[in-house]
Structure formats: C-alpha cells, structure tokens
Design a protein around this motif. Structure first.
Motif, PDB file in Angstrom:
ATOM      1  N   THR A 252       0.833  -1.211   0.000  1.00 31.55           N
ATOM      2  CA  THR A 252       0.000   0.000   0.000  1.00 31.55           C
ATOM      3  C   THR A 252       0.863   1.255   0.000  1.00 31.55           C
ATOM      4  OG1 THR A 252      -0.183   0.063   2.389  1.00 31.55           O
ATOM      5  CG2 THR A 252      -1.909  -1.107   1.239  1.00 31.55           C
ATOM      6  N   LEU A 253       2.116   1.122   0.446  1.00 29.62           N
ATOM      7  CA  LEU A 253       3.013   2.289   0.456  1.00 29.62           C
ATOM      8  C   LEU A 253       3.873   2.313  -0.817  1.00 29.62           C
ATOM      9  CD1 LEU A 253       3.989   2.063   4.200  1.00 29.62           C
ATOM     10  CD2 LEU A 253       2.690   3.909   3.160  1.00 29.62           C
ATOM     11  N   SER A 254       3.399   1.611  -1.845  1.00 29.86           N
ATOM     12  CA  SER A 254       4.052   1.598  -3.171  1.00 29.86           C
ATOM     13  C   SER A 254       5.462   1.034  -3.152  1.00 29.86           C
ATOM     14  CB  SER A 254       4.082   3.005  -3.778  1.00 29.86           C
ATOM     15  OG  SER A 254       2.785   3.480  -3.957  1.00 29.86           O
ATOM     16  N   ALA A 255       5.750   0.132  -2.211  1.00 31.81           N
ATOM     17  CA  ALA A 255       7.051  -0.548  -2.245  1.00 31.81           C
ATOM     18  C   ALA A 255       6.786  -1.994  -2.658  1.00 31.81           C
ATOM     19  CB  ALA A 255       7.718  -0.498  -0.878  1.00 31.81           C
ATOM     20  N   ASN A 256       7.414  -2.421  -3.747  1.00 29.99           N
ATOM     21  CA  ASN A 256       7.230  -3.776  -4.239  1.00 29.99           C
ATOM     22  C   ASN A 256       8.052  -4.740  -3.371  1.00 29.99           C
ATOM     23  OD1 ASN A 256       7.379  -6.151  -5.629  1.00 29.99           O
ATOM     24  ND2 ASN A 256       7.756  -5.198  -7.641  1.00 29.99           N
ATOM     25  N   PRO A 257       7.388  -5.711  -2.708  1.00 30.48           N
ATOM     26  CA  PRO A 257       8.142  -6.622  -1.837  1.00 30.48           C
ATOM     27  C   PRO A 257       9.260  -7.353  -2.574  1.00 30.48           C
ATOM     28  CG  PRO A 257       5.790  -7.030  -1.641  1.00 30.48           C
ATOM     29  CD  PRO A 257       5.953  -6.016  -2.728  1.00 30.48           C
ATOM     30  N   PHE A 258       9.072  -7.609  -3.874  1.00 29.28           N
ATOM     31  CA  PHE A 258      10.137  -8.291  -4.620  1.00 29.28           C
ATOM     32  C   PHE A 258      11.395  -7.422  -4.670  1.00 29.28           C
ATOM     33  CE2 PHE A 258       6.760 -11.067  -5.822  1.00 29.28           C
ATOM     34  CZ  PHE A 258       7.398 -12.281  -5.958  1.00 29.28           C
ATOM     35  N   ARG A 259      11.192  -6.138  -4.842  1.00 31.08           N
ATOM     36  CA  ARG A 259      12.357  -5.238  -4.894  1.00 31.08           C
ATOM     37  C   ARG A 259      12.886  -4.907  -3.507  1.00 31.08           C
ATOM     38  NH1 ARG A 259      14.318  -3.816  -9.140  1.00 31.08           N
ATOM     39  NH2 ARG A 259      13.128  -3.979 -11.031  1.00 31.08           N
ATOM     40  N   TYR A 260      11.951  -4.698  -2.579  1.00 34.63           N
ATOM     41  CA  TYR A 260      12.355  -4.194  -1.266  1.00 34.63           C
ATOM     42  C   TYR A 260      12.832  -5.300  -0.333  1.00 34.63           C
ATOM     43  CZ  TYR A 260      12.345  -1.377   2.945  1.00 34.63           C
ATOM     44  OH  TYR A 260      12.726  -0.725   4.082  1.00 34.63           O
ATOM     45  N   LEU A 261      12.193  -6.492  -0.427  1.00 37.16           N
ATOM     46  CA  LEU A 261      12.524  -7.562   0.525  1.00 37.16           C
ATOM     47  C   LEU A 261      13.306  -8.716  -0.092  1.00 37.16           C
ATOM     48  CD1 LEU A 261       9.195  -8.101   2.516  1.00 37.16           C
ATOM     49  CD2 LEU A 261      11.277  -7.020   3.336  1.00 37.16           C
ATOM     50  N   TYR A 262      12.768  -9.258  -1.217  1.00 37.70           N
ATOM     51  CA  TYR A 262      13.323 -10.516  -1.704  1.00 37.70           C
ATOM     52  C   TYR A 262      14.611 -10.320  -2.510  1.00 37.70           C
ATOM     53  CZ  TYR A 262       8.416 -11.498  -0.649  1.00 37.70           C
ATOM     54  OH  TYR A 262       7.188 -11.564  -0.037  1.00 37.70           O
ATOM     55  N   ALA A 263      14.615  -9.358  -3.440  1.00 30.88           N
ATOM     56  CA  ALA A 263      15.807  -9.177  -4.286  1.00 30.88           C
ATOM     57  C   ALA A 263      17.063  -8.842  -3.457  1.00 30.88           C
ATOM     58  CB  ALA A 263      15.546  -8.124  -5.350  1.00 30.88           C
ATOM     59  N   PRO A 264      16.990  -7.953  -2.456  1.00 35.52           N
ATOM     60  CA  PRO A 264      18.208  -7.679  -1.673  1.00 35.52           C
ATOM     61  C   PRO A 264      18.747  -8.925  -0.961  1.00 35.52           C
ATOM     62  CG  PRO A 264      16.580  -5.972  -1.272  1.00 35.52           C
ATOM     63  CD  PRO A 264      15.903  -7.022  -2.082  1.00 35.52           C
ATOM     64  N   ARG A 265      17.840  -9.786  -0.464  1.00 35.89           N
ATOM     65  CA  ARG A 265      18.293 -11.007   0.203  1.00 35.89           C
ATOM     66  C   ARG A 265      18.944 -11.947  -0.812  1.00 35.89           C
ATOM     67  NH1 ARG A 265      14.803  -8.660   3.199  1.00 35.89           N
ATOM     68  NH2 ARG A 265      14.668  -8.983   5.438  1.00 35.89           N
ATOM     69  N   PHE A 266      18.331 -12.021  -1.993  1.00 36.96           N
ATOM     70  CA  PHE A 266      18.873 -12.886  -3.056  1.00 36.96           C
ATOM     71  C   PHE A 266      20.268 -12.411  -3.463  1.00 36.96           C
ATOM     72  CE2 PHE A 266      19.502 -13.459  -7.628  1.00 36.96           C
ATOM     73  CZ  PHE A 266      19.351 -14.827  -7.755  1.00 36.96           C
ATOM     74  N   LEU A 267      20.394 -11.119  -3.728  1.00 39.90           N
ATOM     75  CA  LEU A 267      21.698 -10.590  -4.162  1.00 39.90           C
ATOM     76  C   LEU A 267      22.745 -10.744  -3.064  1.00 39.90           C
ATOM     77  CD1 LEU A 267      20.700  -7.350  -6.078  1.00 39.90           C
ATOM     78  CD2 LEU A 267      21.871  -9.343  -7.018  1.00 39.90           C
ATOM     79  N   ALA A 268      22.341 -10.428  -1.824  1.00 42.35           N
ATOM     80  CA  ALA A 268      23.294 -10.521  -0.716  1.00 42.35           C
ATOM     81  C   ALA A 268      23.792 -11.950  -0.556  1.00 42.35           C
ATOM     82  CB  ALA A 268      22.635 -10.034   0.572  1.00 42.35           C
ATOM     83  N   ALA A 269      22.874 -12.927  -0.664  1.00 38.12           N
ATOM     84  CA  ALA A 269      23.284 -14.330  -0.504  1.00 38.12           C
ATOM     85  C   ALA A 269      24.210 -14.753  -1.652  1.00 38.12           C
ATOM     86  CB  ALA A 269      22.055 -15.234  -0.438  1.00 38.12           C
ATOM     87  N   CYS A 270      23.854 -14.366  -2.896  1.00 37.55           N
ATOM     88  CA  CYS A 270      24.693 -14.766  -4.048  1.00 37.55           C
ATOM     89  C   CYS A 270      26.077 -14.116  -3.975  1.00 37.55           C
ATOM     90  CB  CYS A 270      24.024 -14.380  -5.355  1.00 37.55           C
ATOM     91  SG  CYS A 270      22.563 -15.355  -5.692  1.00 37.55           S
ATOM     92  N   LEU A 271      26.168 -12.912  -3.407  1.00 41.32           N
ATOM     93  CA  LEU A 271      27.462 -12.228  -3.333  1.00 41.32           C
ATOM     94  C   LEU A 271      28.309 -12.705  -2.162  1.00 41.32           C
ATOM     95  CD1 LEU A 271      26.333  -8.544  -4.101  1.00 41.32           C
ATOM     96  CD2 LEU A 271      27.664 -10.042  -5.589  1.00 41.32           C
ATOM     97  N   THR A 272      27.649 -13.042  -1.027  1.00 40.52           N
ATOM     98  CA  THR A 272      28.450 -13.382   0.161  1.00 40.52           C
ATOM     99  C   THR A 272      28.821 -14.864   0.230  1.00 40.52           C
ATOM    100  OG1 THR A 272      26.417 -13.522   1.409  1.00 40.52           O
ATOM    101  CG2 THR A 272      27.713 -11.535   1.704  1.00 40.52           C
ATOM    102  N   LEU A 273      27.984 -15.724  -0.356  1.00 44.09           N
ATOM    103  CA  LEU A 273      28.301 -17.157  -0.272  1.00 44.09           C
ATOM    104  C   LEU A 273      29.698 -17.487  -0.818  1.00 44.09           C
ATOM    105  CD1 LEU A 273      26.716 -20.093   0.306  1.00 44.09           C
ATOM    106  CD2 LEU A 273      25.731 -17.944   1.042  1.00 44.09           C
ATOM    107  N   PRO A 274      30.086 -16.962  -1.995  1.00 50.59           N
ATOM    108  CA  PRO A 274      31.443 -17.265  -2.483  1.00 50.59           C
ATOM    109  C   PRO A 274      32.529 -16.805  -1.510  1.00 50.59           C
ATOM    110  CG  PRO A 274      30.134 -16.297  -4.233  1.00 50.59           C
ATOM    111  CD  PRO A 274      29.324 -16.200  -2.998  1.00 50.59           C
TER     112      PRO A 274
END
Lengths: 254, 271
Positions: free
Chosen positions: B144-166
């Motif tokens: 409702t506050l115009s923040a897309n959960p995919f951009r705000y919640l899921y994508a940052p976790r995905f990117l952080a995991a892909c970058l830190t795991l190596p």
C-alpha cells in the motif's frame, strides 16, 4: 450526485468453497466517513483488501475516482495507492525501521525525498497525532500499542491522501485510548478533507466516526443509512449487532 | 463434501487417487517456485537496486555466518584428513592426504558444508522474518506504500546471498585445509612444510572456481527458499514455525541436489 471516490460493484471473492464476498455494492463520496460493520468472519477485511488491490476480485468492478482499477497493475496501481492511506488492524509498522522511518516510508522510498527533509515531515505529522519528537528515533517494539496505532495513523496521513481505510482502528486498545484514537481519526480526516472507510465491530467507534453506516453480513451489504439511524434501522441483523445480543438472526461464530 | 480419497464402492482409500493428487500437487508447487524464482531473479538483476538493504543483508547473511562456517570447516577438514590417512594407509598412499584434502575441500566440501550450514542459519531466519512480516500485515503495508516486496525484501536477500556465499566458501576452503593440516601435522606426524607445499602444488584455480560457482547457486537457493516459504506462511506461531522448517529442509535438499548436478556437469566439461 457527486462522483464517489470509491465504488465497489457486485464484488465477489471466494477461497475454494468459501464464498466470502457474494456481490458487495458500496460507495463512498469524497469527504465522507463510511463505517462498515460486520461480525468476525463476515468478510470485512477481504472487502478492504479487494478495494486496495491487495486481492483481485473473482468478479465485479472496483472504481476509484471514476476509473476502473479492478485489474490495474504497475504504474496505474501505484498512482491509485499514492492517493490512499491505510491503517492496518495490527498497525503493521515495520519492526526493522524507526518510528520516523515508518511514518516517512513512502516519502523515502516511492518519492525519494532527502532523509533530513523526510524526517522533518515525519516529526511534523507525529505532532498531529500527539506524539513528540522524542519517539521518532525509537523502534515500534519500544512503544505502547496505543502509540503504535498513532504512528500507523501518522503513516497513513503523511501524504495527505484522498481516501483513508481504517481496519478495526480501536481493536486491542483500552476504552480511553480507543476514544482518543477515534478523536484523532475524526480530527485528521476532517483536516485533510479526505473520505474514509472504516471497518469495525466496535459500536462506540462506529457511532463516533461515521457519517454513514453500512452492515456487511454473509458477504453482502444488508443495510446502509445515516449514522443517526443506526438505533432505528428496522433491520433485525443490524439491531442484534448494535445491541450485542447473542440471540437473533446472526449466529455467533463460536 | 465427499472425500475423494475413498473409492465410491467400499470407502477404502484409493491409492491411485492419492498418488495422482500428490503428483499434481508436487508439479504445481514446482511451477509456483519457478515462477516465484523468476520474479526474484528479474527484480534482482534490473535497477534500481536498494543498496542499503543489500548491504544490511550482506552483513546479516555473510558476516554473522563466519563463526558457524569457520567451525564447521575446521572439523570437516580435520575429519577428512584423518579418514584419507586411514584409507590411504591400507595401500601405502598416506602421502596423498594433503592433495586429497585440498581437492575435496575446494571442489566439494567447502561449498557444500557452507551451503548446508546457511540453509539452517540463514534460510530459516529469512523464512521466519518474512513469515512474521506477512502475518502482521507488514507485506500488505509495503504494497500500500508503493514498495514492491520483490524489490524491497526478496531481491536484496537474493543478491546478498549470491554475493556473500562465495566469500564464505573461500573462508571455508582456507579453514578446511587448515583443519586437515592441523590433524596431519599434530596428530599424524606429517612435516608441516611438505604438507603445505603439496597442498599448494596440487591445488588448481579450476578446483577453487568450481567451489565458488557452486556457492553462487547455493546462495540463490538459500535466499529464494527462505523468501518463498516465508511469503506463503500461514497465520500464527505454528504457521511461521512451519514456514521456517519447510524452507530449511527444502534448501538443504536443494543444496545437495544442485551440488550433485553441478559436480556432474563440471566433470563432464572437464573443469
């Protein structure tokens, strides 16, 4: 008649075999306060979520300011939401952000406002709901339930919306705090000149904030009228609800 | 409502019906997971990126996992050295301990153990956090506050995991090899200099790269399973708990399955 800011036409929504909304028709005019009454499980929250676009109806139409927004996505949906405020039942404040970041969330994220400017606006809005600048840097978990509701109200009004939804605004609050929240809602909604739709089962709250009251029962609006008519509605369902009787046409949901 | 799992004639369970429903359910679930993953990856790979959120998640996923990854790696390296010594001893091949330890850790165990430990620590944590947010209507509030959960919640976790795991796998590789060295030098009377020289001579860039490529995939699996199960979480403490458990089990199994698939692939292409 002025064009309604929001209009639901024959909205139906089912979850499997559970038909929650069975053709809801309701509208609210700009600047008006509509309260929708309904027992637990009557479909009030589902109706609100459909109106907000958090759920898509199975059939029927939703018009916002005359435009059909039923199946809107992306930019059109955002444009509608930018004009709407929502106070969730539980407050739904983000635990990981401070009070002011919660209040200014839309300004910071969707509108990309500078943090210093957004904080100023947030503190200004917190004042409107009688909260001092000292709470701005606290986290939601560090403040009381009543204060959380006020913060959530501040978040709903900060962008001066045209329509505000209130989902059980007084649930879980003591009668005195609930009354204070009701007063704030009336004051702020009037100050903005916004329309409001509140769903509640708290009669004291309904009497106080409503211009008009409607009753949702078994997925349909079964009565609607001015708030002053609520005690002589001539509808057995409404009478039972208003007087909180276990006996009557509505079966308690236990 | 009739129970479709019983046959019309006698009320006995209908095994074919049950198998059919289970199979359809499984394919539907796989389909939903693939669509969801596509949306997460799409949001992660297209701007704008929420750098503050990505950084916060990198600290949460990467930095705070260092102790558990380090401890697991040292024990795995030590046990590996001991077992290779015992096995090699049977045909006079004890001297290959450093070679096999470094090969095993870099190609296989460094990444797998990191993936499995993070499937526990990080996936369950993400699922519980997202699940609690869903149950308390915070995800609806985001929308409702115009923040897309995919951009705000899921994508940052995905990117952080892909970058830190190596990065975590590199640490696991080093500490794992050190675990083998500790046991070999202090428990099995290897010469320290010879052990280290054998390790370095035998290790190839390709071996390390194999582990790091696996790490990126494990990072994706760990983040997506956590977010996916969290976003499906049902109300209440039981609902959130169940989401955490499901996400962890799913991520652990997927880490091992994708590990096998990638190992096969790398062997086939001669990497």
């Amino acid at each position: 008649m002025t064009q309604p800011i929001l209009e639901l036409i024959d909205v139906e929504k089912s979850f499997g075999s559970n038909h929650v909304l069975r053709g809801v028709n309701i509208d609210v005019a700009p600047g008006h306060s509509l309260v929708i009454l309904g027992g637990s499980g009557s479909g009030k929250s589902v109706m609100l979520k459909n109106a907000l676009g958090l759920m898509t109806p199975d059939s029927g139409k939703i018009l916002f300011d005359g435009d059909d927004v039923t199946y809107d996505q992306g930019k059109e949906r955002e444009a509608m939401r930018a004009r709407i405020g929502m106070l969730f039942q539980s407050g739904a404040l983000f635990d990981s952000l401070t009070v002011w970041e919660n209040v200014a969330f839309r300004l910071l994220n969707a509108e990309k406002m500078k943090r210093s400017e957004a904080k100023e606006r947030a503190i200004e809005t917190l004042k409107k709901v009688r909260l001092g600048a000292s709470v701005a840097d606290l986290y939601p978990a560090e403040i009381s339930g009543g204060m959380q509701k006020r913060v959530a109200l501040a978040r709903a009004i900060i962008t001066k919306p045209d329509l505000i939804f209130f989902d059980e605004p007084t649930t879980g609050l003591d009668p005195i705090t609930a009354d204070a929240i009701n007063d704030l809602i009336i004051e702020q909604v009037k100050a903005l000149g916004a329309a409001s739709i509140s769903i509640t089962h708290d009669m004291a709250s309904a009497r106080k904030i409503a211009d008009e009251i409607a009753m949702l029962f078994e997925g349909k609006i079964i009565w609607r009228g001015p708030a002053s008519d609520i005690d002589h509605s001539g509808n057995d369902h409404v009478d039972q609800f208003v007087h909180g009787r276990a006996d009557g046409p509505i079966q308690p949901s236990i | 409502m009739s129970d479709a799992s019983t046959s019309k004639s006698g009320g006995f369970p209908n095994p074919l019906g049950w198998i059919g429903r289970a199979a359809i359910g499984l394919f539907a679930e796989i389909g939903r997971l693939i669509i969801y993953s596509g949306k997460v990856i799409g949001s992660a790979l297209s701007p704008p990126w929420n750098l503050t959120q990505i950084w916060k998640q990198m600290i949460a996923i990467g930095f705070y996992s260092l102790p558990v990854v380090g401890l697991s790696a040292v024990f795995i390296g030590a046990a590996l050295a001991l077992n290779i010594y015992t096995g090699g001893n049977r045909f006079g091949a004890e001297q290959f301990v450093p070679n096999i330890v470094v090969l095993g850790i870099t190609r296989e165990l460094g990444a797998t153990i990191t993936g499995l430990m993070l499937a526990g620590r990080v996936t369950a944590g993400i699922a519980a956090e997202i699940g609690a947010m869903k149950v308390t209507e915070q995800i609806d509030a985001l929308k409702t506050l115009s923040a897309n959960p995919f951009r705000y919640l899921y994508a940052p976790r995905f990117l952080a995991a892909c970058l830190t795991l190596p990065l975590l796998v590199l640490v696991a590789d080093i500490i794992g090899v050190m675990g083998g060295w500790l046991v070999s030098v202090y428990g099995l009377d290897f010469d320290s200099t010879t052990y280290l020289r054998n390790t370095i001579d035998f290790m190839t860039t390709e071996d390390v790269m194999v582990g790091l490529i696996k790490a990126v995939v494990f990072g994706a699996v760990i983040a997506i399973m956590g977010c996916y199960q969290g976003s499906l979480s049902k109300a209440g403490a039981t609902g959130v708990g169940r989401a955490a458990t499901l996400s962890m089990v799913g991520a652990a199994v997927l880490v091992l399955a994708t590990n096998y698939i990638m190992s096969t692939l790398f062997v086939n292409i001669g990497l």
